[in-house]
Enzyme design. Structure first.
Site, mmCIF file in Angstrom:
data_model
loop_
_atom_site.group_PDB
_atom_site.id
_atom_site.type_symbol
_atom_site.label_atom_id
_atom_site.label_comp_id
_atom_site.label_asym_id
_atom_site.label_seq_id
_atom_site.Cartn_x
_atom_site.Cartn_y
_atom_site.Cartn_z
ATOM 1 C CB VAL A 159 7.475 -13.213 -2.053
ATOM 2 C CG1 VAL A 159 8.332 -12.878 -0.901
ATOM 3 C CG2 VAL A 159 8.566 -14.345 -2.934
ATOM 4 C CE LYS A 160 0.635 -16.847 2.585
ATOM 5 N NZ LYS A 160 0.221 -17.474 3.320
ATOM 6 C CB ILE A 161 4.864 -9.741 0.794
ATOM 7 C CG1 ILE A 161 5.846 -9.911 0.596
ATOM 8 C CG2 ILE A 161 5.074 -8.355 1.890
ATOM 9 C CD1 ILE A 161 6.713 -9.174 -0.251
#
Ligand code: E4P
Length: 223
Positions: free
Chosen positions: A84-86
């Site tokens: 998950v890119k944050i």
């Protein structure tokens, strides 16, 4: 060194993943929006092309801590192998720390300084994604910033990988490969530019021409 494709275009992913040994696909909201498809469907379709073993990095849209946690939890459930890119805002960094405790795989993104990259790594991000060309575009030193980050991560023995992103030419990529970058994510045109050289095609044409001048049309196996 990992080679990742920075595109959500199924045709591009199909073509390049057939030819190259790729280590994943990265998307961001801009990349997804270009495809004008439902996000969940697109992630599934990318997964069908690259297979379960190869990771996808997919980004949250949410900006508040609570919403990032909820959206990241949802994205992490879309497939086994997903990061998950944050973005590394204050809420993002806080969420990375919390999500890491829950065992969710994280790629910290929208990184523009070595400090931000270090702090995201310290918070538990598996990958940190600095944006090379966006820095170069504002007369900053994209490659230099990423080199600093690689040095810091390696010097302190952190397990986080630097995933350099936002490339606009192959020179930026080669400079970072020489500096020991752990992974790069490249769009279709950069991957093609890394693969192709006019002299390769010219040489192959010349080999065939010379062969056929003596032996005629055919290959070794056909006599
Ligand atoms: C990684 O996935 C980044 O979001 C991406 O490389 C940004 O690239 P751009 O600066 O070309 O939009």
């Amino acid at each position: 060194m990992q080679l990742i494709l920075d595109t959500g275009n199924l045709k591009e992913i199909q073509e390049l993943s057939t030819i190259l040994d790729i280590d994943g696909v990265t998307t961001n909201p801009t990349i997804v929006a270009k495809e004008k498809k439902n996000f969940v469907d697109l992630i599934k379709e990318i997964g069908e092309i690259i297979g379960d073993e190869t990771p996808i990095h997919a980004q949250v849209i949410s900006t508040s801590y609570e919403d990032i946690i909820e959206e990241a939890t949802f994205i992490s459930g879309l497939r086994e192998n997903i990061y998950v890119k944050i973005p590394v805002t204050h809420d993002g960094l806080r969420a990375i720390k919390e999500l890491k405790n829950k065992g969710i795989k994280i790629t910290a993104t929208a990184i523009f300084t070595a400090h931000q990259g270090f702090l995201a790594a310290k918070a538990g991000a598996d990958y940190v994604a600095p944006y090379v060309n966006r820095l170069d575009n504002i007369s900053a030193d994209g490659v230099g910033t990423v080199k600093d980050l690689i040095q810091i991560i390696d010097r302190y023995g952190l397990s986080t990988k630097v995933l350099a992103a936002s490339f606009k030419n192959t020179q930026q990529v080669i400079e970072l490969m020489k500096a020991g970058v752990h992974s790069v994510t490249v769009p279709y045109d950069i991957a093609k530019a890394m693969m192709d050289h006019p002299l390769t095609d010219w040489s192959v044409d010349k080999f065939i021409q010379d062969w056929e001048a003596v032996y005629g049309v055919g290959t070794n196996t056909k006599g």
